[in-house]
Motif scaffolding. Structure first.
Motif, PDB file in Angstrom:
ATOM      1  N   GLU A 147     -22.456  55.357 -58.140  1.00  0.00           N
ATOM      2  CA  GLU A 147     -22.056  54.966 -59.494  1.00  0.00           C
ATOM      3  C   GLU A 147     -20.615  55.412 -59.747  1.00  0.00           C
ATOM      4  O   GLU A 147     -20.024  56.158 -58.959  1.00  0.00           O
ATOM      5  N   GLU A 148     -20.055  54.981 -60.863  1.00  0.00           N
ATOM      6  CA  GLU A 148     -18.667  55.319 -61.180  1.00  0.00           C
ATOM      7  C   GLU A 148     -18.494  56.828 -61.289  1.00  0.00           C
ATOM      8  O   GLU A 148     -19.330  57.536 -61.858  1.00  0.00           O
ATOM      9  N   GLY A 149     -17.385  57.319 -60.717  1.00  0.00           N
ATOM     10  CA  GLY A 149     -17.114  58.747 -60.731  1.00  0.00           C
ATOM     11  C   GLY A 149     -16.450  59.186 -62.025  1.00  0.00           C
ATOM     12  O   GLY A 149     -16.404  58.456 -63.017  1.00  0.00           O
ATOM     13  N   PHE A 150     -15.890  60.421 -61.995  1.00  0.00           N
ATOM     14  CA  PHE A 150     -15.278  60.968 -63.205  1.00  0.00           C
ATOM     15  C   PHE A 150     -14.157  61.929 -62.812  1.00  0.00           C
ATOM     16  O   PHE A 150     -14.172  62.548 -61.743  1.00  0.00           O
ATOM     17  N   ARG A 151     -13.179  62.046 -63.706  1.00  0.00           N
ATOM     18  CA  ARG A 151     -12.094  62.992 -63.507  1.00  0.00           C
ATOM     19  C   ARG A 151     -12.580  64.402 -63.820  1.00  0.00           C
ATOM     20  O   ARG A 151     -13.256  64.619 -64.822  1.00  0.00           O
ATOM     21  N   PHE A 152     -12.186  65.370 -62.934  1.00  0.00           N
ATOM     22  CA  PHE A 152     -12.476  66.765 -63.270  1.00  0.00           C
ATOM     23  C   PHE A 152     -11.212  67.598 -63.392  1.00  0.00           C
ATOM     24  O   PHE A 152     -11.261  68.727 -63.863  1.00  0.00           O
ATOM     25  N   LYS A 153     -10.047  67.026 -62.988  1.00  0.00           N
ATOM     26  CA  LYS A 153      -8.791  67.742 -63.185  1.00  0.00           C
ATOM     27  C   LYS A 153      -7.620  66.771 -63.042  1.00  0.00           C
ATOM     28  O   LYS A 153      -7.581  65.975 -62.118  1.00  0.00           O
ATOM     29  N   PHE A 201      -7.594  64.220 -59.986  1.00  0.00           N
ATOM     30  CA  PHE A 201      -8.740  64.610 -59.167  1.00  0.00           C
ATOM     31  C   PHE A 201     -10.017  64.040 -59.770  1.00  0.00           C
ATOM     32  O   PHE A 201     -10.307  64.228 -60.947  1.00  0.00           O
ATOM     33  N   ARG A 202     -10.828  63.407 -58.900  1.00  0.00           N
ATOM     34  CA  ARG A 202     -11.976  62.654 -59.363  1.00  0.00           C
ATOM     35  C   ARG A 202     -13.179  62.931 -58.452  1.00  0.00           C
ATOM     36  O   ARG A 202     -13.043  63.006 -57.233  1.00  0.00           O
ATOM     37  N   ARG A 203     -14.343  63.110 -59.034  1.00  0.00           N
ATOM     38  CA  ARG A 203     -15.576  63.248 -58.243  1.00  0.00           C
ATOM     39  C   ARG A 203     -16.073  61.850 -57.896  1.00  0.00           C
ATOM     40  O   ARG A 203     -16.360  61.039 -58.787  1.00  0.00           O
ATOM     41  N   SER A 204     -16.193  61.560 -56.613  1.00  0.00           N
ATOM     42  CA  SER A 204     -16.390  60.165 -56.205  1.00  0.00           C
ATOM     43  C   SER A 204     -17.479  59.966 -55.165  1.00  0.00           C
ATOM     44  O   SER A 204     -17.663  58.843 -54.688  1.00  0.00           O
ATOM     45  N   CYS A 241     -18.173  56.076 -42.835  1.00  0.00           N
ATOM     46  CA  CYS A 241     -17.906  57.474 -43.160  1.00  0.00           C
ATOM     47  C   CYS A 241     -17.949  57.722 -44.672  1.00  0.00           C
ATOM     48  O   CYS A 241     -18.306  58.812 -45.113  1.00  0.00           O
ATOM     49  N   TYR A 242     -17.606  56.694 -45.448  1.00  0.00           N
ATOM     50  CA  TYR A 242     -17.554  56.845 -46.905  1.00  0.00           C
ATOM     51  C   TYR A 242     -18.541  55.900 -47.595  1.00  0.00           C
ATOM     52  O   TYR A 242     -18.319  55.455 -48.719  1.00  0.00           O
ATOM     53  N   ALA A 243     -19.631  55.605 -46.926  1.00  0.00           N
ATOM     54  CA  ALA A 243     -20.664  54.744 -47.511  1.00  0.00           C
ATOM     55  C   ALA A 243     -21.240  55.394 -48.761  1.00  0.00           C
ATOM     56  O   ALA A 243     -21.416  56.608 -48.830  1.00  0.00           O
ATOM     57  N   ARG A 244     -21.498  54.574 -49.768  1.00  0.00           N
ATOM     58  CA  ARG A 244     -22.128  54.985 -51.015  1.00  0.00           C
ATOM     59  C   ARG A 244     -21.250  55.925 -51.829  1.00  0.00           C
ATOM     60  O   ARG A 244     -21.747  56.750 -52.597  1.00  0.00           O
ATOM     61  N   TRP A 245     -19.933  55.815 -51.651  1.00  0.00           N
ATOM     62  CA  TRP A 245     -19.008  56.445 -52.581  1.00  0.00           C
ATOM     63  C   TRP A 245     -18.782  55.476 -53.736  1.00  0.00           C
ATOM     64  O   TRP A 245     -19.220  54.328 -53.701  1.00  0.00           O
ATOM     65  N   GLU A 246     -18.119  55.935 -54.774  1.00  0.00           N
ATOM     66  CA  GLU A 246     -17.977  55.094 -55.965  1.00  0.00           C
ATOM     67  C   GLU A 246     -17.266  53.780 -55.620  1.00  0.00           C
ATOM     68  O   GLU A 246     -16.489  53.703 -54.665  1.00  0.00           O
ATOM     69  N   PRO A 247     -17.519  52.716 -56.399  1.00  0.00           N
ATOM     70  CA  PRO A 247     -17.047  51.376 -56.054  1.00  0.00           C
ATOM     71  C   PRO A 247     -15.540  51.276 -55.807  1.00  0.00           C
ATOM     72  O   PRO A 247     -15.110  50.570 -54.887  1.00  0.00           O
ATOM     73  N   GLU A 248     -14.709  51.971 -56.597  1.00  0.00           N
ATOM     74  CA  GLU A 248     -13.275  51.784 -56.417  1.00  0.00           C
ATOM     75  C   GLU A 248     -12.774  52.388 -55.111  1.00  0.00           C
ATOM     76  O   GLU A 248     -11.750  51.967 -54.580  1.00  0.00           O
ATOM     77  N   VAL A 249     -13.497  53.367 -54.575  1.00  0.00           N
ATOM     78  CA  VAL A 249     -13.140  53.902 -53.257  1.00  0.00           C
ATOM     79  C   VAL A 249     -13.504  52.888 -52.180  1.00  0.00           C
ATOM     80  O   VAL A 249     -12.691  52.575 -51.299  1.00  0.00           O
ATOM     81  N   TYR A 286      -9.719  61.431 -54.546  1.00  0.00           N
ATOM     82  CA  TYR A 286     -11.148  61.204 -54.696  1.00  0.00           C
ATOM     83  C   TYR A 286     -11.888  62.261 -53.879  1.00  0.00           C
ATOM     84  O   TYR A 286     -11.753  62.326 -52.658  1.00  0.00           O
ATOM     85  N   CYS A 287     -12.670  63.083 -54.542  1.00  0.00           N
ATOM     86  CA  CYS A 287     -13.239  64.268 -53.904  1.00  0.00           C
ATOM     87  C   CYS A 287     -14.749  64.132 -53.740  1.00  0.00           C
ATOM     88  O   CYS A 287     -15.418  63.471 -54.543  1.00  0.00           O
TER      89      CYS A 287
END
Length: 456
Positions: free
Chosen positions: A109-115, A102-105, A302-310, A246-247
């Motif tokens: 900028e690059e996201g991060f894992r939260f679980k 689970f990742r905040r995305s 719909c997912y504009a400006r989410w982290e680059p890998e998304v 990606y959350c």
């Protein structure tokens, strides 16, 4: 015939002969649940099994299917583990694996894992059509009948009593037991609950007929691994090796969102499903087709400006499809007068726990063992036992799946408090190993065969 496996289930029988005194079973619906049940029931010589499929051939809608360790043990018990291993993303080993990362995305900028959710076997993934084909391969000849779209059934007032099936092409068939494996828009559930509403004079039962729109739209696409660009360091995209979640919650459109990606087809394809939710619309009537094609731009916006890998992943989906996600209200009963519901006809659920296929397989597992020991005169007691076990279990997963989707979009009671949200998400899968298949089977068989009825 080969025998063995969990609980001594026979593995393969290539022919099935009906005989005097046999129980005639009609399964309507040739999806994963219906086929799994037909294969399992065909091993019992006192059961005369027919499977009626509305389409001209077996087929599955959708791309990916995932199962967990509980379902894998059922496939092992059927003697099918080696064949399913060949088509999984990787052969299951039983070791600890990743359920989802689970990742905040929802930021540029690059996201991060939260679980990181881990469990034995992890998440076992397949291409849905290949998953179905294994069951098709093990279905004895003479059981499947195609282009048989059920219109209605009629029955006597006594159980056991013959049930007459009427199909759209004018043909008919007769059975002792009718299994409704005909999906979320089930004709059999519709008739069962409409008749129950009339005989019991309870109009509220009509509310269980129609599926409910969850307020969520999903965009789906398949991507060849070779078409996904590598990262700046030459690394593979995360979804190729690890099931990713990606959350986020969009700041730019009035919806809540998350994106799921995981590999299937022996690791050659990445299945991507993105979700855009408006929880306040849960329960509204959805107008239009449930599944349609859409432009790639709609998905990307719909997912504009989410982290680059998304964004990198979504740009690889040239022709996405848009799905209106529906589920059922938790049903109050699964059987009536020799007619039994299973799979999506009984508990169609949103896909947020990857549990729909597994729950259908578990229905088939329990039903096959019960019918393998049943006689015509005690069928109702055996169906009561099936309902006593499977209805609360499946309804729990149905409700939990919807709740999980809200958690992934930070819309649950924990919002984005990661310290509490992470463990709560993990706990949503507790149903996988809170009870064992052995204990559930022993309990349901005891309930079915003990004259003095008691609750499980």
């Amino acid at each position: 015939m080969r025998t063995g496996g969990l609980f001594g289930m026979p593995h393969l029988i290539y022919t099935m002969q009906g005989r005097e005194g046999s129980i005639r079973i009609a399964i309507c619906g040739g999806g994963i649940g219906g086929l799994c049940l037909a294969v399992s029931l065909s091993k019992h010589p006192h059961l005369d099994v027919k499977l009626y499929e509305a389409a001209g051939q077996f087929r599955e809608i959708g791309a990916g299917v995932m199962i967990w360790s509980r379902t894998w043990r059922i496939l092992e018990s059927m003697g099918l583990a080696s064949e399913f291993s060949k088509i999984a993303h990787a052969p299951p080993t039983g070791t600890q694996g990743v359920g989802f990362d689970f990742r905040r995305s929802d930021q540029p900028e690059e996201g991060f894992r939260f679980k990181l959710v881990e469990m034995p076997y992890g998440c076992i993934r397949f291409h849905r059509a290949q998953f179905l084909d294994v069951f098709v391969h093990h279905l004895p000849t003479g059981i499947a009948h195609f282009s048989r779209h059920l219109v209605s059934y009629s029955k006597t007032n006594s159980v056991p009593g013959p049930i007459c099936l009427t199909f759209a092409d004018g043909t008919s068939a007769t059975c002792d037991v009718l299994i409704g494996a005909d999906g979320i828009k089930s004709i059999i559930r519709t008739q069962m609950y409409r008749e129950a509403a009339e005989t019991e004079r309870d109009a509220k039962l009509l509310e269980y007929i129609q599926p409910i729109w969850t307020g969520t739209m999903a965009y789906r696409g398949l991507i060849r691994v070779q078409d996904i660009p590598r990262g700046r360091s030459g690394s593979l995209h995360r979804t190729i090796e690890t099931p990713m979640m990606y959350c986020g919650r969009s700041k730019y459109v009035l919806v809540l969102q998350h994106v799921v990606g995981y590999s299937i087809s022996e690791g050659d394809i990445v299945n991507v499903v993105t979700f855009a939710s408006q929880p306040e619309r849960h329960g509204e009537i959805y107008e239009g087709e449930w599944v349609t094609e859409c432009e790639q731009r709609e998905l990307l916006d719909c997912y504009a400006r989410w982290e680059p890998e998304v964004e990198q992943l979504l740009k690889c989906i040239e022709k996405p499809t848009r799905w209106a996600i529906h589920h059922l209200r938790p049903l109050p009963f699964y059987h009536k007068d020799g007619v039994v519901l299973m799979g999506d006809a009984a508990h169609a659920m949103s896909p947020h726990q990857g549990a729909g296929a597994g729950q259908a397989v578990e229905d088939a597992f329990i039903l096959s063992h019960l019918l393998g020991k049943a006689k015509k005169e005690n069928l109702c007691r055996f169906f009561d036992a099936y309902q006593a076990l499977r209805l609360p279990a499946a309804n729990r997963v149905l409700t939990g799946s919807y709740e999980s989707g809200m958690m992934y979009e930070f819309n649950g009671s924990y919002s984005d408090n990661y310290a509490k949200l992470g463990p709560a998400i993990h706990a949503q899968w507790n149903w996988i190993d809170e009870t064992s298949l052995e204990s559930d089977l022993a309990a349901v068989l005891k309930l079915a065969t003990t004259p003095a009825r008691s609750a499980l």
